[in-house]
Design a protein around this motif. Structure first.
Motif, PDB file in Angstrom:
ATOM      1  N   GLU A  12     -68.903 -34.092  68.149  1.00  0.00           N
ATOM      2  CA  GLU A  12     -67.787 -34.773  68.820  1.00  0.00           C
ATOM      3  C   GLU A  12     -66.726 -33.760  69.234  1.00  0.00           C
ATOM      4  OE1 GLU A  12     -67.770 -38.127  69.375  1.00  0.00           O
ATOM      5  OE2 GLU A  12     -69.777 -38.170  68.476  1.00  0.00           O
ATOM      6  N   LEU A  13     -65.962 -34.117  70.264  1.00  0.00           N
ATOM      7  CA  LEU A  13     -64.850 -33.266  70.678  1.00  0.00           C
ATOM      8  C   LEU A  13     -63.746 -33.307  69.637  1.00  0.00           C
ATOM      9  CD1 LEU A  13     -64.497 -34.306  74.429  1.00  0.00           C
ATOM     10  CD2 LEU A  13     -65.373 -32.132  73.566  1.00  0.00           C
ATOM     11  N   SER A  14     -63.098 -32.160  69.445  1.00  0.00           N
ATOM     12  CA  SER A  14     -61.941 -32.139  68.557  1.00  0.00           C
ATOM     13  C   SER A  14     -60.752 -32.749  69.292  1.00  0.00           C
ATOM     14  CB  SER A  14     -61.608 -30.699  68.144  1.00  0.00           C
ATOM     15  OG  SER A  14     -61.078 -29.989  69.255  1.00  0.00           O
ATOM     16  N   LYS A  15     -59.691 -33.028  68.565  1.00  0.00           N
ATOM     17  CA  LYS A  15     -58.476 -33.585  69.166  1.00  0.00           C
ATOM     18  C   LYS A  15     -57.931 -32.620  70.221  1.00  0.00           C
ATOM     19  CE  LYS A  15     -54.919 -36.443  69.277  1.00  0.00           C
ATOM     20  NZ  LYS A  15     -55.022 -37.808  69.736  1.00  0.00           N
ATOM     21  N   LYS A  54     -62.866 -24.298  80.329  1.00  0.00           N
ATOM     22  CA  LYS A  54     -61.509 -24.031  79.843  1.00  0.00           C
ATOM     23  C   LYS A  54     -61.261 -24.618  78.460  1.00  0.00           C
ATOM     24  CE  LYS A  54     -56.688 -24.771  80.915  1.00  0.00           C
ATOM     25  NZ  LYS A  54     -55.682 -25.129  81.876  1.00  0.00           N
ATOM     26  N   CYS A  55     -61.825 -25.786  78.187  1.00  0.00           N
ATOM     27  CA  CYS A  55     -61.415 -26.545  77.000  1.00  0.00           C
ATOM     28  C   CYS A  55     -62.428 -26.596  75.858  1.00  0.00           C
ATOM     29  CB  CYS A  55     -61.080 -27.980  77.414  1.00  0.00           C
ATOM     30  SG  CYS A  55     -59.709 -28.082  78.596  1.00  0.00           S
ATOM     31  N   VAL A  56     -63.687 -26.360  76.144  1.00  0.00           N
ATOM     32  CA  VAL A  56     -64.712 -26.506  75.105  1.00  0.00           C
ATOM     33  C   VAL A  56     -65.358 -25.150  74.862  1.00  0.00           C
ATOM     34  CG1 VAL A  56     -66.827 -27.710  74.442  1.00  0.00           C
ATOM     35  CG2 VAL A  56     -65.125 -28.875  75.848  1.00  0.00           C
ATOM     36  N   PRO A  57     -65.322 -24.665  73.611  1.00  0.00           N
ATOM     37  CA  PRO A  57     -65.933 -23.368  73.321  1.00  0.00           C
ATOM     38  C   PRO A  57     -67.438 -23.383  73.602  1.00  0.00           C
ATOM     39  CG  PRO A  57     -65.101 -24.398  71.301  1.00  0.00           C
ATOM     40  CD  PRO A  57     -64.769 -25.299  72.435  1.00  0.00           C
ATOM     41  N   PRO A  58     -67.987 -22.219  73.969  1.00  0.00           N
ATOM     42  CA  PRO A  58     -69.408 -22.172  74.331  1.00  0.00           C
ATOM     43  C   PRO A  58     -70.366 -22.504  73.177  1.00  0.00           C
ATOM     44  CG  PRO A  58     -68.457 -19.972  74.337  1.00  0.00           C
ATOM     45  CD  PRO A  58     -67.340 -20.941  74.103  1.00  0.00           C
ATOM     46  N   VAL A  95     -57.496 -33.386  74.239  1.00  0.00           N
ATOM     47  CA  VAL A  95     -56.198 -33.294  74.913  1.00  0.00           C
ATOM     48  C   VAL A  95     -56.286 -32.306  76.073  1.00  0.00           C
ATOM     49  CG1 VAL A  95     -53.809 -32.519  74.619  1.00  0.00           C
ATOM     50  CG2 VAL A  95     -54.850 -34.001  72.907  1.00  0.00           C
ATOM     51  N   CYS A  96     -56.928 -31.172  75.836  1.00  0.00           N
ATOM     52  CA  CYS A  96     -57.093 -30.159  76.887  1.00  0.00           C
ATOM     53  C   CYS A  96     -57.850 -30.735  78.076  1.00  0.00           C
ATOM     54  CB  CYS A  96     -57.828 -28.944  76.318  1.00  0.00           C
ATOM     55  SG  CYS A  96     -58.085 -27.607  77.511  1.00  0.00           S
ATOM     56  N   LEU A  97     -58.928 -31.440  77.813  1.00  0.00           N
ATOM     57  CA  LEU A  97     -59.712 -32.043  78.887  1.00  0.00           C
ATOM     58  C   LEU A  97     -58.904 -33.083  79.656  1.00  0.00           C
ATOM     59  CD1 LEU A  97     -63.154 -32.374  77.097  1.00  0.00           C
ATOM     60  CD2 LEU A  97     -62.657 -30.954  79.099  1.00  0.00           C
ATOM     61  N   ASP A  98     -58.153 -33.908  78.934  1.00  0.00           N
ATOM     62  CA  ASP A  98     -57.310 -34.915  79.590  1.00  0.00           C
ATOM     63  C   ASP A  98     -56.307 -34.256  80.526  1.00  0.00           C
ATOM     64  OD1 ASP A  98     -58.553 -37.053  78.363  1.00  0.00           O
ATOM     65  OD2 ASP A  98     -57.018 -37.308  76.819  1.00  0.00           O
ATOM     66  N   ARG A  99     -55.657 -33.215  80.057  1.00  0.00           N
ATOM     67  CA  ARG A  99     -54.661 -32.514  80.889  1.00  0.00           C
ATOM     68  C   ARG A  99     -55.318 -31.829  82.079  1.00  0.00           C
ATOM     69  NH1 ARG A  99     -50.984 -29.829  76.099  1.00  0.00           N
ATOM     70  NH2 ARG A  99     -49.900 -31.752  75.536  1.00  0.00           N
ATOM     71  N   CYS A 100     -56.451 -31.206  81.838  1.00  0.00           N
ATOM     72  CA  CYS A 100     -57.163 -30.500  82.901  1.00  0.00           C
ATOM     73  C   CYS A 100     -57.561 -31.472  84.010  1.00  0.00           C
ATOM     74  CB  CYS A 100     -58.394 -29.798  82.317  1.00  0.00           C
ATOM     75  SG  CYS A 100     -59.302 -28.782  83.513  1.00  0.00           S
ATOM     76  N   VAL A 101     -58.129 -32.586  83.636  1.00  0.00           N
ATOM     77  CA  VAL A 101     -58.551 -33.587  84.623  1.00  0.00           C
ATOM     78  C   VAL A 101     -57.334 -34.150  85.359  1.00  0.00           C
ATOM     79  CG1 VAL A 101     -59.595 -35.868  84.897  1.00  0.00           C
ATOM     80  CG2 VAL A 101     -60.708 -34.161  83.449  1.00  0.00           C
ATOM     81  N   ALA A 102     -56.264 -34.429  84.633  1.00  0.00           N
ATOM     82  CA  ALA A 102     -55.050 -34.962  85.261  1.00  0.00           C
ATOM     83  C   ALA A 102     -54.496 -33.976  86.290  1.00  0.00           C
ATOM     84  CB  ALA A 102     -53.995 -35.281  84.202  1.00  0.00           C
ATOM     85  N   LYS A 103     -54.460 -32.694  85.948  1.00  0.00           N
ATOM     86  CA  LYS A 103     -53.971 -31.683  86.888  1.00  0.00           C
ATOM     87  C   LYS A 103     -54.870 -31.603  88.108  1.00  0.00           C
ATOM     88  CE  LYS A 103     -51.645 -28.620  83.631  1.00  0.00           C
ATOM     89  NZ  LYS A 103     -51.645 -27.288  83.005  1.00  0.00           N
ATOM     90  N   TYR A 104     -56.179 -31.625  87.883  1.00  0.00           N
ATOM     91  CA  TYR A 104     -57.127 -31.571  88.991  1.00  0.00           C
ATOM     92  C   TYR A 104     -56.905 -32.750  89.937  1.00  0.00           C
ATOM     93  CZ  TYR A 104     -61.474 -31.639  91.601  1.00  0.00           C
ATOM     94  OH  TYR A 104     -62.395 -31.661  92.613  1.00  0.00           O
ATOM     95  N   LEU A 105     -56.784 -33.941  89.385  1.00  0.00           N
ATOM     96  CA  LEU A 105     -56.608 -35.130  90.217  1.00  0.00           C
ATOM     97  C   LEU A 105     -55.281 -35.109  90.959  1.00  0.00           C
ATOM     98  CD1 LEU A 105     -58.127 -37.860  87.880  1.00  0.00           C
ATOM     99  CD2 LEU A 105     -59.164 -36.808  89.892  1.00  0.00           C
TER     100      LEU A 105
END
Length: 66
Positions: free
Chosen positions: A18-21, A8-12, A25-35
């Motif tokens: 390094e990850l962009s900002k 969802k958050c990282v282009p192929p 942020v997308c990964l943080d939100r995705c993980v938070a929603k999953y948890l």
């Protein structure tokens, strides 16, 4: 979770090492929603399990559901 949030958050095709900002942020939100969903589901399953145990006890005692 790892694969779903990565897709969802990282282009192929990576542009940087390094990850962009935005990706971060997308990964943080995705993980938070999953948890959060995982926690809610756990609570609901526990609640349903307790209800089933109570129903079984009542059935064994011959009182049936309330």
């Amino acid at each position: 979770m790892t694969q779903a949030c990565h897709r969802k958050c990282v282009p192929p095709h990576y542009k940087d090492a390094e990850l962009s900002k935005g990706e971060s942020v997308c990964l943080d939100r995705c993980v938070a929603k999953y948890l959060e969903v995982h926690e809610r589901m756990g609570k609901k399953l526990t609640e349903l399990s307790l209800q089933d145990e109570e129903l079984l006890k009542r059935m064994q005692q011959g009182t049936g559901p309330a």
